[in-house]
Design a protein around this motif. Structure first.
Motif, PDB file in Angstrom:
ATOM      1  N   ILE A 281      20.606  43.266  26.374  1.00  0.00           N
ATOM      2  CA  ILE A 281      19.511  44.023  25.775  1.00  0.00           C
ATOM      3  C   ILE A 281      19.152  45.177  26.706  1.00  0.00           C
ATOM      4  N   ASP A 282      19.258  46.384  26.191  1.00  0.00           N
ATOM      5  CA  ASP A 282      18.950  47.577  26.978  1.00  0.00           C
ATOM      6  C   ASP A 282      17.443  47.756  27.128  1.00  0.00           C
ATOM      7  N   ASP A 283      16.704  47.542  26.028  1.00  0.00           N
ATOM      8  CA  ASP A 283      15.258  47.760  26.068  1.00  0.00           C
ATOM      9  C   ASP A 283      14.612  47.043  24.894  1.00  0.00           C
ATOM     10  N   VAL A 284      13.344  46.700  25.069  1.00  0.00           N
ATOM     11  CA  VAL A 284      12.530  46.108  24.000  1.00  0.00           C
ATOM     12  C   VAL A 284      11.312  47.002  23.803  1.00  0.00           C
ATOM     13  N   LEU A 285      11.102  47.468  22.562  1.00  0.00           N
ATOM     14  CA  LEU A 285      10.046  48.423  22.253  1.00  0.00           C
ATOM     15  C   LEU A 285       9.143  47.880  21.153  1.00  0.00           C
ATOM     16  N   PRO A 286       7.894  48.334  21.105  1.00  0.00           N
ATOM     17  CA  PRO A 286       7.073  48.025  19.933  1.00  0.00           C
ATOM     18  C   PRO A 286       7.590  48.807  18.730  1.00  0.00           C
ATOM     19  N   LEU A 287       7.337  48.298  17.531  1.00  0.00           N
ATOM     20  CA  LEU A 287       7.804  48.956  16.322  1.00  0.00           C
ATOM     21  C   LEU A 287       7.284  50.388  16.224  1.00  0.00           C
ATOM     22  N   ALA A 288       6.086  50.619  16.725  1.00  0.00           N
ATOM     23  CA  ALA A 288       5.523  51.973  16.674  1.00  0.00           C
ATOM     24  C   ALA A 288       6.387  52.981  17.424  1.00  0.00           C
ATOM     25  N   ASP A 289       7.208  52.511  18.376  1.00  0.00           N
ATOM     26  CA  ASP A 289       8.075  53.393  19.161  1.00  0.00           C
ATOM     27  C   ASP A 289       9.526  53.347  18.687  1.00  0.00           C
ATOM     28  N   ALA A 290       9.747  52.932  17.431  1.00  0.00           N
ATOM     29  CA  ALA A 290      11.117  52.842  16.926  1.00  0.00           C
ATOM     30  C   ALA A 290      11.842  54.176  16.988  1.00  0.00           C
ATOM     31  N   ALA A 291      11.133  55.277  16.816  1.00  0.00           N
ATOM     32  CA  ALA A 291      11.766  56.597  16.877  1.00  0.00           C
ATOM     33  C   ALA A 291      12.382  56.840  18.245  1.00  0.00           C
ATOM     34  N   ASP A 292      11.708  56.405  19.307  1.00  0.00           N
ATOM     35  CA  ASP A 292      12.260  56.578  20.653  1.00  0.00           C
ATOM     36  C   ASP A 292      13.561  55.802  20.801  1.00  0.00           C
ATOM     37  N   GLY A 293      13.596  54.580  20.266  1.00  0.00           N
ATOM     38  CA  GLY A 293      14.816  53.792  20.345  1.00  0.00           C
ATOM     39  C   GLY A 293      15.953  54.410  19.564  1.00  0.00           C
ATOM     40  N   LEU A 294      15.663  54.908  18.357  1.00  0.00           N
ATOM     41  CA  LEU A 294      16.699  55.539  17.536  1.00  0.00           C
ATOM     42  C   LEU A 294      17.188  56.837  18.183  1.00  0.00           C
TER      43      LEU A 294
ATOM     44  N   GLU B 248      22.631  56.888  24.772  1.00  0.00           N
ATOM     45  CA  GLU B 248      22.083  56.558  26.090  1.00  0.00           C
ATOM     46  C   GLU B 248      21.915  55.065  26.311  1.00  0.00           C
ATOM     47  N   ALA B 249      21.940  54.270  25.249  1.00  0.00           N
ATOM     48  CA  ALA B 249      21.707  52.826  25.397  1.00  0.00           C
ATOM     49  C   ALA B 249      22.984  52.131  25.868  1.00  0.00           C
ATOM     50  N   PHE B 250      22.831  51.122  26.701  1.00  0.00           N
ATOM     51  CA  PHE B 250      23.936  50.254  27.108  1.00  0.00           C
ATOM     52  C   PHE B 250      23.553  48.855  26.673  1.00  0.00           C
ATOM     53  N   GLY B 251      24.106  48.426  25.566  1.00  0.00           N
ATOM     54  CA  GLY B 251      23.686  47.173  24.958  1.00  0.00           C
ATOM     55  C   GLY B 251      22.756  47.469  23.788  1.00  0.00           C
ATOM     56  N   LYS B 252      21.932  46.496  23.417  1.00  0.00           N
ATOM     57  CA  LYS B 252      21.110  46.586  22.226  1.00  0.00           C
ATOM     58  C   LYS B 252      19.676  47.026  22.537  1.00  0.00           C
ATOM     59  N   ILE B 253      19.121  47.808  21.627  1.00  0.00           N
ATOM     60  CA  ILE B 253      17.694  48.144  21.670  1.00  0.00           C
ATOM     61  C   ILE B 253      16.989  47.292  20.621  1.00  0.00           C
ATOM     62  N   VAL B 254      15.969  46.579  21.045  1.00  0.00           N
ATOM     63  CA  VAL B 254      15.241  45.636  20.202  1.00  0.00           C
ATOM     64  C   VAL B 254      13.822  46.137  20.010  1.00  0.00           C
ATOM     65  N   VAL B 255      13.277  45.939  18.803  1.00  0.00           N
ATOM     66  CA  VAL B 255      11.876  46.268  18.562  1.00  0.00           C
ATOM     67  C   VAL B 255      11.138  45.004  18.129  1.00  0.00           C
ATOM     68  N   ARG B 256       9.850  44.985  18.466  1.00  0.00           N
ATOM     69  CA  ARG B 256       8.984  43.864  18.076  1.00  0.00           C
ATOM     70  C   ARG B 256       7.888  44.376  17.142  1.00  0.00           C
ATOM     71  N   PRO B 257       7.847  43.899  15.901  1.00  0.00           N
ATOM     72  CA  PRO B 257       6.727  44.255  15.043  1.00  0.00           C
ATOM     73  C   PRO B 257       5.412  43.688  15.559  1.00  0.00           C
TER      74      PRO B 257
ATOM     75  N   ARG C 105       9.961  38.379  14.165  1.00  0.00           N
ATOM     76  CA  ARG C 105       9.551  38.303  15.573  1.00  0.00           C
ATOM     77  C   ARG C 105      10.271  39.335  16.427  1.00  0.00           C
ATOM     78  N   ALA C 106      11.485  39.706  16.019  1.00  0.00           N
ATOM     79  CA  ALA C 106      12.242  40.749  16.731  1.00  0.00           C
ATOM     80  C   ALA C 106      13.283  41.304  15.779  1.00  0.00           C
ATOM     81  N   ALA C 107      13.581  42.577  15.935  1.00  0.00           N
ATOM     82  CA  ALA C 107      14.614  43.244  15.137  1.00  0.00           C
ATOM     83  C   ALA C 107      15.384  44.182  16.054  1.00  0.00           C
TER      84      ALA C 107
END
Length: 326
Positions: A297-310, A317-326, A44-46
């Motif tokens: 949580i800094d941001d929540v992204l769709p899995l398709a945008d995992a590259a942007d989070g990485l 640039e992140a302050f806290g955690k970046i989360v992705v949702r499959p 549900r979230a990673a």
């Protein structure tokens, strides 16, 4: 199914000079085979971690394991509807002790497919009940950064309410977890950061004072919580009271000289700390449920945008955690 994978390793065996995003693929793939008896979890979230960037650089993963699905952290549901948090440390099935001490241990995404996919499969013993009080996004932040911080602070630092701790660096997943957990436990929390903005945000998060890197502190502290390495190590040792403890979980700026003269003359304790056990993950989840402490949580992204989070993680640039949702 869509998954984020490390597909090859850099030419440089160290991987340190490589652009990790050059080795990332976010695409449809067939599920990889896993051992019989492992439990499928619908993710549900990673959460993203620096471990993902190291894997993309080829550090800690054997070339024969590639391509491999990235990701250590996840929360989700089992086939019978149980809401769970996934413990990322995989010990040998015959290992009877604490998981992180198993010399043959591995993490998800090192040998077996990780969590940046709609489904992850893990041994049943690696599942912890998700408290109803936590969202799936919050729970997904716990297994790596927050569990590392929990062990550093409550298992290894030897501190008690009223003591003072110094957190080197402000803004990453481990450091924000340390600030939140230490403040909730009644510790006086000081942090360092090169960024004035990050120092201000750490104060908003619960830190009691913030300093520039290397700045002389008003007084020496009971424990230093260290993940930076070479850039801050000397300051960490100088900041400790005689008999104090530095707990180190990483060295993002490289290895540091030991400074053994200072260590033995002032009787300092240097304690290594890696991840945490499944039991500690369960205690951490219950602590968050009962105290109201939550991962930042800094941001929540769709899995398709995992590259942007990485990319944001790599750039710091992140302050806290970046989360992705499959």
């Amino acid at each position: 199914m869509l998954a984020a994978r490390a597909v090859r390793t850099p030419q440089d065996p160290s991987g340190l000079d490589a652009d990790p995003l050059a080795f990332l693929e976010v695409a449809e793939r067939d599920p990889s085979p896993v051992p019989d008896g492992w439990v499928p979890v619908t993710v549900r979230a990673a959460a993203l971690n620096r471990h993902d960037l190291w894997t993309l650089r080829g550090v800690g993963v054997h070339p024969d394991a590639l391509p491999v699905v990235l990701g250590c952290d996840a929360s989700g549901t089992t086939e019978d509807g149980r809401e769970v948090v996934v413990h990322a440390v995989l010990s040998d099935p015959d290992w009877a002790g604490e998981e992180t001490l198993d010399p043959r241990r591995t993490l998800l995404s090192e040998r077996w497919p990780g969590t940046l996919a709609p489904v992850v499969r893990v041994p049943a013993r690696n599942l912890v009940d998700k408290p109803a009080e936590l969202t799936f996004e919050e729970a997904a932040c716990l297994p790596t950064a927050w569990l590392t911080a929990y062990r550093m602070l409550f298992t290894n630092s030897g501190t008690a309410p009223g003591d003072t701790v110094l957190v080197q660096g402000a803004g990453g997943g481990v450091s924000t977890a340390l600030v939140a957990l230490a403040a909730s436990a009644g510790l006086r929390v000081w942090v360092t950061s090169r960024s004035e903005e990050r120092r201000a945000r750490a104060l908003d998060l619960g830190a009691h004072a913030a300093f520039a890197p290397g700045e002389r502190l008003p007084e020496r502290v009971d424990a230093v919580l260290e993940s930076v390495g070479k850039a801050t190590w000397g300051h960490s040792l100088r900041s400790l009271k005689p008999g104090g403890t530095v707990v180190v979980c990483g060295a993002t700026t490289g290895d540091a000289p030991a400074e053994l003269n200072r260590v033995f003359f002032t009787q300092l304790r240097v304690v290594g700390s890696t991840m945490g056990s499944r039991e500690e993950l369960g205690r951490l989840a219950r602590l968050c449920a009962t105290t109201g402490v939550r991962p930042l949580i800094d941001d929540v992204l769709p899995l398709a945008d995992a590259a942007d989070g990485l990319l944001r993680l790599e750039a710091g640039e992140a302050f806290g955690k970046i989360v992705v949702r499959p």
